[in-house]
Design a protein around this motif. Structure first.
Motif, PDB file in Angstrom:
ATOM      1  N   VAL A 152     -80.000 -49.695 -42.094  1.00 20.38           N
ATOM      2  CA  VAL A 152     -78.549 -49.897 -42.193  1.00 20.38           C
ATOM      3  C   VAL A 152     -77.806 -49.329 -40.986  1.00 20.38           C
ATOM      4  N   LEU A 153     -78.046 -48.056 -40.677  1.00 22.83           N
ATOM      5  CA  LEU A 153     -77.245 -47.358 -39.677  1.00 22.83           C
ATOM      6  C   LEU A 153     -77.872 -47.446 -38.285  1.00 22.83           C
ATOM      7  N   PRO A 154     -77.152 -47.977 -37.305  1.00 22.17           N
ATOM      8  CA  PRO A 154     -77.619 -47.906 -35.912  1.00 22.17           C
ATOM      9  C   PRO A 154     -77.588 -46.444 -35.450  1.00 22.17           C
ATOM     10  N   ILE A 155     -78.693 -45.982 -34.880  1.00 22.84           N
ATOM     11  CA  ILE A 155     -78.794 -44.580 -34.490  1.00 22.84           C
ATOM     12  C   ILE A 155     -79.400 -44.487 -33.094  1.00 22.84           C
ATOM     13  N   GLU A 156     -78.982 -43.468 -32.383  1.00 20.99           N
ATOM     14  CA  GLU A 156     -79.478 -43.246 -31.021  1.00 20.99           C
ATOM     15  C   GLU A 156     -79.658 -41.744 -30.809  1.00 20.99           C
ATOM     16  N   ALA A 157     -80.804 -41.351 -30.218  1.00 19.63           N
ATOM     17  CA  ALA A 157     -81.090 -39.935 -29.995  1.00 19.63           C
ATOM     18  C   ALA A 157     -81.544 -39.721 -28.564  1.00 19.63           C
ATOM     19  N   ILE A 158     -81.139 -38.603 -28.004  1.00 23.96           N
ATOM     20  CA  ILE A 158     -81.579 -38.172 -26.678  1.00 23.96           C
ATOM     21  C   ILE A 158     -82.426 -36.918 -26.868  1.00 23.96           C
ATOM     22  N   ALA A 159     -83.603 -36.892 -26.249  1.00 23.23           N
ATOM     23  CA  ALA A 159     -84.514 -35.759 -26.421  1.00 23.23           C
ATOM     24  C   ALA A 159     -85.121 -35.367 -25.090  1.00 23.23           C
ATOM     25  N   THR A 160     -85.453 -34.091 -24.990  1.00 19.70           N
ATOM     26  CA  THR A 160     -86.208 -33.575 -23.845  1.00 19.70           C
ATOM     27  C   THR A 160     -87.665 -33.451 -24.268  1.00 19.70           C
ATOM     28  N   MET A 171     -90.701 -33.120 -28.634  1.00 23.20           N
ATOM     29  CA  MET A 171     -89.457 -33.807 -28.292  1.00 23.20           C
ATOM     30  C   MET A 171     -88.300 -33.036 -28.922  1.00 23.20           C
ATOM     31  N   HIS A 172     -87.554 -32.345 -28.095  1.00 21.99           N
ATOM     32  CA  HIS A 172     -86.421 -31.553 -28.575  1.00 21.99           C
ATOM     33  C   HIS A 172     -85.163 -32.414 -28.512  1.00 21.99           C
ATOM     34  N   VAL A 173     -84.642 -32.761 -29.678  1.00 21.40           N
ATOM     35  CA  VAL A 173     -83.485 -33.651 -29.766  1.00 21.40           C
ATOM     36  C   VAL A 173     -82.221 -32.871 -29.433  1.00 21.40           C
ATOM     37  N   THR A 174     -81.524 -33.333 -28.402  1.00 23.59           N
ATOM     38  CA  THR A 174     -80.297 -32.652 -27.951  1.00 23.59           C
ATOM     39  C   THR A 174     -79.024 -33.386 -28.374  1.00 23.59           C
ATOM     40  N   LYS A 175     -79.150 -34.664 -28.750  1.00 22.96           N
ATOM     41  CA  LYS A 175     -77.950 -35.433 -29.100  1.00 22.96           C
ATOM     42  C   LYS A 175     -78.327 -36.576 -30.034  1.00 22.96           C
ATOM     43  N   ILE A 176     -77.516 -36.785 -31.071  1.00 23.70           N
ATOM     44  CA  ILE A 176     -77.706 -37.908 -31.986  1.00 23.70           C
ATOM     45  C   ILE A 176     -76.371 -38.618 -32.166  1.00 23.70           C
ATOM     46  N   THR A 193     -79.644 -30.931 -39.052  1.00 22.83           N
ATOM     47  CA  THR A 193     -80.683 -31.055 -38.023  1.00 22.83           C
ATOM     48  C   THR A 193     -81.463 -32.347 -38.230  1.00 22.83           C
ATOM     49  N   VAL A 194     -82.346 -32.623 -37.259  1.00 22.08           N
ATOM     50  CA  VAL A 194     -83.200 -33.810 -37.367  1.00 22.08           C
ATOM     51  C   VAL A 194     -84.068 -33.726 -38.617  1.00 22.08           C
ATOM     52  N   SER A 195     -84.577 -32.531 -38.921  1.00 23.90           N
ATOM     53  CA  SER A 195     -85.434 -32.371 -40.102  1.00 23.90           C
ATOM     54  C   SER A 195     -84.682 -32.635 -41.398  1.00 23.90           C
ATOM     55  N   GLU A 207     -94.769 -34.295 -36.946  1.00 20.39           N
ATOM     56  CA  GLU A 207     -94.143 -33.194 -37.684  1.00 20.39           C
ATOM     57  C   GLU A 207     -92.735 -32.973 -37.140  1.00 20.39           C
ATOM     58  N   VAL A 208     -91.787 -32.748 -38.031  1.00 17.64           N
ATOM     59  CA  VAL A 208     -90.408 -32.470 -37.639  1.00 17.64           C
ATOM     60  C   VAL A 208     -90.030 -31.089 -38.126  1.00 17.64           C
ATOM     61  N   LYS A 209     -89.479 -30.281 -37.206  1.00 18.15           N
ATOM     62  CA  LYS A 209     -89.035 -28.937 -37.546  1.00 18.15           C
ATOM     63  C   LYS A 209     -87.707 -28.683 -36.850  1.00 18.15           C
ATOM     64  N   ASP A 210     -86.673 -28.468 -37.645  1.00 16.28           N
ATOM     65  CA  ASP A 210     -85.317 -28.298 -37.111  1.00 16.28           C
ATOM     66  C   ASP A 210     -84.966 -29.507 -36.242  1.00 16.28           C
ATOM     67  N   ASN A 211     -84.731 -29.294 -34.943  1.00 14.12           N
ATOM     68  CA  ASN A 211     -84.391 -30.397 -34.053  1.00 14.12           C
ATOM     69  C   ASN A 211     -85.540 -30.780 -33.127  1.00 14.12           C
ATOM     70  N   ASP A 212     -86.741 -30.429 -33.510  1.00 15.93           N
ATOM     71  CA  ASP A 212     -87.922 -30.742 -32.710  1.00 15.93           C
ATOM     72  C   ASP A 212     -88.844 -31.698 -33.463  1.00 15.93           C
ATOM     73  N   VAL A 213     -89.337 -32.693 -32.740  1.00 17.93           N
ATOM     74  CA  VAL A 213     -90.336 -33.620 -33.269  1.00 17.93           C
ATOM     75  C   VAL A 213     -91.629 -33.367 -32.510  1.00 17.93           C
ATOM     76  N   PHE A 214     -92.714 -33.108 -33.235  1.00 16.14           N
ATOM     77  CA  PHE A 214     -94.013 -32.832 -32.633  1.00 16.14           C
ATOM     78  C   PHE A 214     -94.946 -34.010 -32.891  1.00 16.14           C
ATOM     79  N   LEU A 215     -95.574 -34.483 -31.829  1.00 22.83           N
ATOM     80  CA  LEU A 215     -96.456 -35.647 -31.913  1.00 22.83           C
ATOM     81  C   LEU A 215     -97.856 -35.257 -31.474  1.00 22.83           C
ATOM     82  N   ASP A 216     -98.819 -35.437 -32.369  1.00 23.00           N
ATOM     83  CA  ASP A 216    -100.230 -35.168 -32.068  1.00 23.00           C
ATOM     84  C   ASP A 216    -100.886 -36.495 -31.701  1.00 23.00           C
ATOM     85  N   THR A 217    -101.140 -36.706 -30.403  1.00 22.02           N
ATOM     86  CA  THR A 217    -101.691 -37.986 -29.958  1.00 22.02           C
ATOM     87  C   THR A 217    -103.123 -38.192 -30.431  1.00 22.02           C
ATOM     88  N   ALA A 218    -103.792 -37.107 -30.850  1.00 18.66           N
ATOM     89  CA  ALA A 218    -105.156 -37.239 -31.371  1.00 18.66           C
ATOM     90  C   ALA A 218    -105.174 -37.815 -32.778  1.00 18.66           C
TER      91      ALA A 218
END
Length: 353
Positions: A152-160, A171-176, A193-195, A207-218
């Motif tokens: 439903v909602l168009p969303i956009e996020a900027i992350a470092t 991926m530390h989300v700085t703006k949504i 927060t993102v979480s 995994e999402v914790k606060d404003n951080d998204v963690f991605l395990d490529t394995a």
């Protein structure tokens, strides 16, 4: 006198019988090494000529390898890789036909993932994500993610983006922005927060914790999975570049090498074959920038290439790219009719190799 003589003879027979039994048991346990018999040394190490046991990891080297993973055509681009092909089961050999039977344990390497390919994978393969119609872009350590939240909602996020201490991508989300408005402003400055929005419990490797998204490529992308000491990640358009270990010197050294994949040591399966003390090299026959190896259709590449055995009983396989394989493969079969006529010339594709 007779009793003593009988006892003495009996004692001698018992001693002789025990001695014969001991010698026989010793020979059964440790048979003598016949003169001139060869011995096999088991050597550990990360060198191309190391002889290792059948269950040991297989050393792997790759240059300019485009590895297709999964049935959906997800690809990674391996500029350089030095590491091990480690089995995931003690009782099953690593197999090209079962990509989840091994992992690529990278010592040094540079691996690229196309940003568009990753977005397509997230849209098509991750079915339980609340974020749909995902688009990715960015540069350097800045990543932009856009999509539709809960359809439903168009969303956009900027992350470092960066490397977490446990070799995951952080991926530390700085703006949504929601509906093109700042999210916190839209909610009246509430501490959300993102979480609070995103709970990817059923998405492997995320995994999402606060404003951080963690991605395990394995875990997050199709097998064979890649793991190792991740030292750098950044966007080098149009790719996301992952660097493992100190790979800069290796990449410079092999820059002019041909595209290839080499495996040494251990045991692997491919097709109906099992190779022990692996000595296998696959060389790209094309002049393309990448050696296109499709783990789903690699048998077609083998059939349409050619193979030769080395003096050390190794195999060298020269393989075409998938797009260079002829549509008509009938000339690659040896018929019974040809076998029954010794004066009939061999098929042209055999003599031309």
């Amino acid at each position: 006198m007779r009793v003593r003589l009988a006892l003495g003879i009996g004692l001698v027979l018992v001693v002789a019988l025990l001695g014969w039994w001991w010698l026989r048991a010793r020979r059964a346990v440790a048979p003598p090494n016949p003169a001139g018999a060869a011995t096999v040394a088991v050597i550990s190490g990360d060198t191309p000529d190391a002889a290792v046991s059948a269950s040991a990891p297989t050393a792997i080297y790759a240059h300019n390898l485009m590895l297709r993973k999964g049935s959906g055509g997800f690809r990674v681009y391996v500029r350089w890789l030095r590491g091990q092909m480690a089995r995931t089961s003690r009782i099953n050999n690593p197999s090209f036909d079962e990509p989840d039977s091994f992992v690529l344990d990278v010592k040094t390497g540079v691996v690229h993932t196309n940003v568009g390919d990753l977005a397509n994978f997230l849209n098509e393969e991750v079915t339980n994500s609340p974020l749909k119609n995902i688009k990715l872009s960015g540069d350097g350590d800045q990543l932009k993610v856009s999509g539709t939240f809960h359809r439903v909602l168009p969303i956009e996020a900027i992350a470092t983006i960066g490397v977490a201490p446990d070799n995951r991508i952080q991926m530390h989300v700085t703006k949504i922005n929601v509906l093109k408005l700042p999210f916190k402003k839209l909610l009246g400055g509430l501490n959300v927060t993102v979480s609070s929005l995103f709970h990817p419990k059923d998405i492997p490797g995320v995994e999402v914790k606060d404003n951080d998204v963690f991605l395990d490529t394995a875990k997050a992308v199709p097998p064979p999975h890649i793991r190792g000491q991740l030292t750098s990640i950044r966007i080098v358009n149009p790719d996301i570049q992952q660097i493992y270990g100190n790979a800069k010197e290796d990449v410079t050294r092999v820059e002019q090498w041909r595209n290839y994949l080499q495996l040494r040591g251990g045991t692997i399966d491919f097709g109906k074959l099992t190779m022990r003390q692996v000595d296998l090299m696959m060389v790209d026959l094309s002049n393309n920038a990448w050696f296109d190896l499709d783990l789903t259709n690699y048998q077609d590449q083998l059939v349409n290439g050619y193979t030769r055995m080395t003096p050390q009983a190794g195999l060298q396989i020269f393989m075409p790219s998938l797009d260079q394989i002829p549509a008509d493969k009938k000339n690659h079969s040896i018929s019974m009719e040809w076998l029954k006529h010794r004066n009939m010339p061999p098929p042209s594709d055999v003599t031309s190799r």
